[in-house]
Design a protein around this motif. Structure first.
Motif, PDB file in Angstrom:
ATOM      1  N   SER A  74       0.720  -1.364  -0.150  1.00  0.00           N
ATOM      2  CA  SER A  74       0.054  -0.159   0.031  1.00  0.00           C
ATOM      3  C   SER A  74       0.853   1.325   0.009  1.00  0.00           C
ATOM      4  N   TYR A  75       2.165   1.142   0.336  1.00  0.00           N
ATOM      5  CA  TYR A  75       2.912   2.157   0.431  1.00  0.00           C
ATOM      6  C   TYR A  75       4.461   2.042  -0.158  1.00  0.00           C
ATOM      7  N   TYR A  76       4.872   3.104  -0.760  1.00  0.00           N
ATOM      8  CA  TYR A  76       6.340   3.104  -1.083  1.00  0.00           C
ATOM      9  C   TYR A  76       6.890   3.823   0.209  1.00  0.00           C
ATOM     10  N   GLY A  77       7.739   2.884   0.712  1.00  0.00           N
ATOM     11  CA  GLY A  77       8.790   3.219   1.723  1.00  0.00           C
ATOM     12  C   GLY A  77       9.824   3.701   1.104  1.00  0.00           C
ATOM     13  N   PHE A  78      10.371   5.006   1.286  1.00  0.00           N
ATOM     14  CA  PHE A  78      11.700   5.479   0.787  1.00  0.00           C
ATOM     15  C   PHE A  78      12.714   5.525   2.094  1.00  0.00           C
ATOM     16  N   TRP A  79      13.811   4.616   2.097  1.00  0.00           N
ATOM     17  CA  TRP A  79      14.564   4.466   3.037  1.00  0.00           C
ATOM     18  C   TRP A  79      15.903   5.182   2.558  1.00  0.00           C
ATOM     19  N   SER A  80      16.529   5.911   3.595  1.00  0.00           N
ATOM     20  CA  SER A  80      18.182   6.288   3.169  1.00  0.00           C
ATOM     21  C   SER A  80      18.912   5.007   3.763  1.00  0.00           C
ATOM     22  N   VAL A  89      11.399   0.315  -0.055  1.00  0.00           N
ATOM     23  CA  VAL A  89      10.683  -0.911   0.610  1.00  0.00           C
ATOM     24  C   VAL A  89       9.331  -0.816   0.569  1.00  0.00           C
ATOM     25  N   GLY A  90       8.656  -1.958   0.253  1.00  0.00           N
ATOM     26  CA  GLY A  90       7.171  -1.941   0.185  1.00  0.00           C
ATOM     27  C   GLY A  90       6.496  -2.092   1.774  1.00  0.00           C
ATOM     28  N   VAL A  91       5.726  -1.264   2.076  1.00  0.00           N
ATOM     29  CA  VAL A  91       5.008  -1.218   3.243  1.00  0.00           C
ATOM     30  C   VAL A  91       3.444  -1.649   3.036  1.00  0.00           C
ATOM     31  N   PRO A  92       3.171  -2.624   3.771  1.00  0.00           N
ATOM     32  CA  PRO A  92       3.446  -3.161   5.039  1.00  0.00           C
ATOM     33  C   PRO A  92       4.211  -4.693   4.780  1.00  0.00           C
ATOM     34  N   SER A  93       4.524  -4.920   3.701  1.00  0.00           N
ATOM     35  CA  SER A  93       5.187  -6.237   3.626  1.00  0.00           C
ATOM     36  C   SER A  93       6.676  -6.066   4.035  1.00  0.00           C
ATOM     37  N   MET A  94       7.231  -5.168   4.130  1.00  0.00           N
ATOM     38  CA  MET A  94       8.724  -4.676   4.364  1.00  0.00           C
ATOM     39  C   MET A  94       9.950  -5.447   3.345  1.00  0.00           C
ATOM     40  N   ARG A  95       9.276  -5.895   2.072  1.00  0.00           N
ATOM     41  CA  ARG A  95      10.178  -6.320   1.002  1.00  0.00           C
ATOM     42  C   ARG A  95      11.083  -5.121   0.540  1.00  0.00           C
ATOM     43  N   GLU A  96      12.305  -5.278   0.449  1.00  0.00           N
ATOM     44  CA  GLU A  96      13.163  -4.483  -0.179  1.00  0.00           C
ATOM     45  C   GLU A  96      12.882  -4.521  -1.801  1.00  0.00           C
ATOM     46  N   ILE A  97      12.317  -3.498  -2.429  1.00  0.00           N
ATOM     47  CA  ILE A  97      11.958  -3.902  -3.818  1.00  0.00           C
ATOM     48  C   ILE A  97      13.214  -3.342  -4.769  1.00  0.00           C
ATOM     49  N   LYS A  98      13.739  -2.091  -4.305  1.00  0.00           N
ATOM     50  CA  LYS A  98      14.900  -1.627  -5.123  1.00  0.00           C
ATOM     51  C   LYS A  98      15.796  -1.077  -4.425  1.00  0.00           C
ATOM     52  N   LEU A 119       6.991   7.074   4.431  1.00  0.00           N
ATOM     53  CA  LEU A 119       6.207   6.187   3.913  1.00  0.00           C
ATOM     54  C   LEU A 119       4.916   6.962   3.061  1.00  0.00           C
ATOM     55  N   VAL A 120       4.899   6.646   1.903  1.00  0.00           N
ATOM     56  CA  VAL A 120       4.088   7.521   0.873  1.00  0.00           C
ATOM     57  C   VAL A 120       3.248   6.560  -0.033  1.00  0.00           C
ATOM     58  N   ARG A 121       1.818   7.097   0.348  1.00  0.00           N
ATOM     59  CA  ARG A 121       0.753   6.333  -0.342  1.00  0.00           C
ATOM     60  C   ARG A 121       0.893   6.056  -1.780  1.00  0.00           C
ATOM     61  N   ARG A 122       0.792   4.799  -2.340  1.00  0.00           N
ATOM     62  CA  ARG A 122       1.344   4.063  -3.418  1.00  0.00           C
ATOM     63  C   ARG A 122       0.662   4.980  -4.761  1.00  0.00           C
ATOM     64  N   ASP A 123      -0.705   5.539  -4.734  1.00  0.00           N
ATOM     65  CA  ASP A 123      -1.285   6.239  -5.523  1.00  0.00           C
ATOM     66  C   ASP A 123      -0.369   7.670  -5.967  1.00  0.00           C
ATOM     67  N   ILE A 124       0.301   7.941  -5.145  1.00  0.00           N
ATOM     68  CA  ILE A 124       1.242   9.053  -5.290  1.00  0.00           C
ATOM     69  C   ILE A 124       2.260   9.251  -6.443  1.00  0.00           C
TER      70      ILE A 124
END
Ligand code: K7E
Ligand code: CUA
Length: 637
Positions: free
Chosen positions: A77-83, A93-102, A497-502
């Motif tokens: 549901s969210y794009y997590g942008f991690w430093s 990181v995808g949230v809530p799965s906490m999978r590192e995507i890229k 944590l940024v809503r994915r529709d953005i």
């Protein structure tokens, strides 16, 4: 230490956790059935529907909590942008799965993509190969993310970089002059305007070898970079150091915590005073001074500097706050700036609405502080939900403290009021914490992430360098619930944590932007059409350009000839327009390897080695005949 205890102790430590595991799996099973049934009824079983169906999801969450497993085929549901800290990168990181995507390489060199070594990114990095990223923030419009840019600091190199969300690739790096330890950064929130950058380290100003041993002559810069052009606009010179940064929602003020109002250069000196400051910068007043030329020259004079040392308005005000503050965060209503004591068990709530009066001299700076709740030992950063609560990371106690802002304000004058709602243990030594959309007006109070610095005992033992532990907490209900542990490589400091529709990245490379301008220029020079031509062009005695197109599974050139010692630039264009069909170019024995995404052009320059045959190949698995996708560089004497 507990790790070296006797075997009996170890087994007794295992037994209770096994019991807990059995109990936990029963509860978990029930939860899964319940939650998925619920989602089907209410929201068609889609995670984003769950997110957007706030009222029903909220009612459900009171009973069961949010669903955090993301099953195969479903999206986060969210794009997590991690430093990425010392890795110098940003991670998605995808949230809530906490999978590192890229991973997005920024200040670092990346072997997989060739970032930092291909010609364009090497120019952008100026040959440097490392960085220390702490703070990621997106560009804003009207108080929420506009989904265009991600900004990130480099504390080690004193730089600010930008990632363009169209391709999720770094497109600009700006060196901050007269500054070391570029730490807190924050973009303005009313529109994509300035990105404010704090220098954490005080240095002699100018830092040219004079005044090495006179700390009174040291200072730090609060720097404004234009978020569109990425050019430095102005700097404010200030006496203390500048740690974390925040902006208001109106475009009027920016904030910086200062843990060294003592202006010391030793640890003892920096901790001496009971109170330090929250600096408040009056941006319109500073811009007016810049426009009218009321500036000084520091260093090479390329950037106008407003000298605010000792100034008490119009440029800056210092709000006294308890001891060595660290984080400063503005709540989603835009009314309050919350800064954390670090060496004081309190957070200070500053009423932003009172700052005009502080600057006008109508009230004392300290009178802008309207609450100072005790939240625990070592408070660092605060995140917010949409229900008036703050969530502060407490480093020494290793907890997240949930507290109510309105109650904290009441409690400031009435000791009988307790603003603390709950404390939840995290594991261990939590640094930053952030909540879904917390840094915007659209904070939604669903998820909180606690970025823990230590992960001792939590994951498989992998040697002395441990992972960090990024923990996911469901904050949708009255009580916080810890639902997930996620290891992270050194060392994310912050995340948003940024809503994915953005966020809407392209799947096929749009052939625009500074990188394409660079390649179009080369091609024009050589009379080449990048999308059709493959050709070897000799450029003078020892220089060769090799233009090369690729379509799975072939390179348009099966071989090319150069001379030993030639400087060879291979410029490859991937003509495939199929999503996910990346090719690349790897030259055996030449330390050359880069990716070329669908419809992309990239290049790398190297020196041809000893005479002989060298195979080049496509390093990204692209086709059943991917292994055959190769050719020979024939190096003549
Ligand atoms: Cu680690 Cu934001 Cu650099 Cu606090 S900072 S933890
Ligand atoms: Cu192209 Cu593998």
């Amino acid at each position: 230490m507990s790790e070296e205890k006797n075997p009996n102790e170890t087994s007794s430590a295992i037994r209770p956790s096994r019991r807990a595991f059995v109990k936990g799996s029963v509860a978990l099973g029930a939860g899964v059935v319940g939650a998925s049934g619920l989602l089907q009824r209410e929201n068609g079983n889609s995670a984003i529907d769950q997110l957007l169906g706030v009222s029903t999801a909220r009612a459900a969450s009171k009973r069961r909590g949010l669903k955090y497993e993301v099953p195969p085929g479903k999206l986060d549901s969210y794009y997590g942008f991690w430093s990425g800290g010392q890795s110098g990168e940003i991670r998605i990181v995808g949230v809530p799965s906490m999978r590192e995507i890229k991973r997005i390489p920024v200040f670092n060199r990346d072997s997989a993509s060739g970032w930092g070594r291909d010609d364009y990114s090497e120019q952008l990095l100026g040959g440097r190969s490392s960085g220390d990223t702490h703070h990621v923030h997106l560009s804003y419009d009207n108080g929420t993310y506009d989904g265009r840019y991600v900004y990130v600091n480099d504390k080690a190199g004193g730089r600010l970089a930008r990632v363009n969300c169209t391709t999720m690739e770094c497109d600009a790096i700006t060196e901050i002059p007269n500054s070391q330890g570029t730490h807190g950064i924050f973009p303005q929130r009313h529109k994509t305007g300035l990105v404010l950058c704090n220098a954490e380290f005080r240095t002699p100003q100018p830092n040219n070898g004079d005044d090495l041993d006179d700390p009174k002559k040291y200072g730090a810069m609060h720097t404004a970079v234009d978020g569109e052009s990425m050019e430095v606009q102005w700097q404010v010179l200030i006496e203390g150091n500048l740690d974390l940064c925040a902006t208001d929602y109106e475009g009027k003020y920016s904030f910086a915590t200062c843990y060294n109002s003592e202006e010391a250069v030793t640890l003892e000196g920096m901790m001496a005073a009971d109170r330090d400051w929250l600096y408040v910068f009056n941006l319109p007043a500073i811009e007016k001074a810049v426009k009218q030329g009321r500036t000084i020259v520091v260093g090479d004079g390329s950037v106008p500097v407003v000298d605010a040392r000792g100034d008490n308005g119009p440029y800056v005000q210092r709000i006294p706050v308890p001891k060595s503050p660290h984080g400063v965060n503005v709540d989603p209503t835009g009314k309050y700036a919350v800064c954390s004591g670090k060496l004081s068990p309190t957070v200070s709530v500053v009423d932003i609405g009172k700052l005009d009066d502080v600057f006008a001299g109508k009230i004392k700076p300290r009178d802008a502080v309207v609450a100072e709740p005790e939240v625990g030992l070592g408070p660092l950063h605060t995140a917010f939900d949409n229900r008036g609560n703050g969530y502060t990371s407490i480093f020494i106690d290793s907890v997240i403290t949930k507290w109510n802002i309105a109650k904290a304000i009441e409690a400031f004058n009435d000791e009988s009021v307790d603003p603390i709602v709950q404390k939840i243990d995290v594991h261990y030594q939590v640094g930053h914490t952030n909540a879904s959309m917390s840094e915007t007006r659209e904070a939604d109070g669903n998820w909180l992430v606690a970025l823990c610095k230590f992960s001792k005992d939590r994951f498989l033992n992998v040697g002395p360098l441990h992972a960090e532990n990024d923990q996911l907490i469901d904050i949708s209900g009255e009580n916080m619930k810890l639902v997930h542990d996620g290891p992270a490589y050194s060392e994310p400091h912050d995340c948003v944590l940024v809503r994915r529709d953005i966020i809407h990245p392209e799947k096929i490379t749009p052939r625009v932007g500074p990188r394409f301008e660079y390649y179009e220029k080369l091609a024009k020079e050589d009379g080449i059409n990048l999308l059709t031509d493959s050709k070897v062009i000799r450029k003078g005695k020892n220089k060769v350009r090799v233009y090369l197109t690729s379509v799975a599974p072939i390179f348009a050139l099966r071989e090319f000839r150069v001379k030993s010692g030639d400087e060879v630039q291979v410029i490859q264009t991937n003509l495939d327009s199929v999503e996910d069909l990346s090719h690349g170019f790897c030259m055996s024995k030449h330390d050359v390897n880069f990716v070329v995404n669908p419809r992309d052009t990239r290049s790398m320059t190297f020196t041809a080695g000893e005479p002989g045959v060298y195979w080049y190949y496509c390093p990204w698995f692209c086709h059943a005949l991917h292994l055959e996708m190769r050719g020979r560089m024939i190096v003549e004497a």
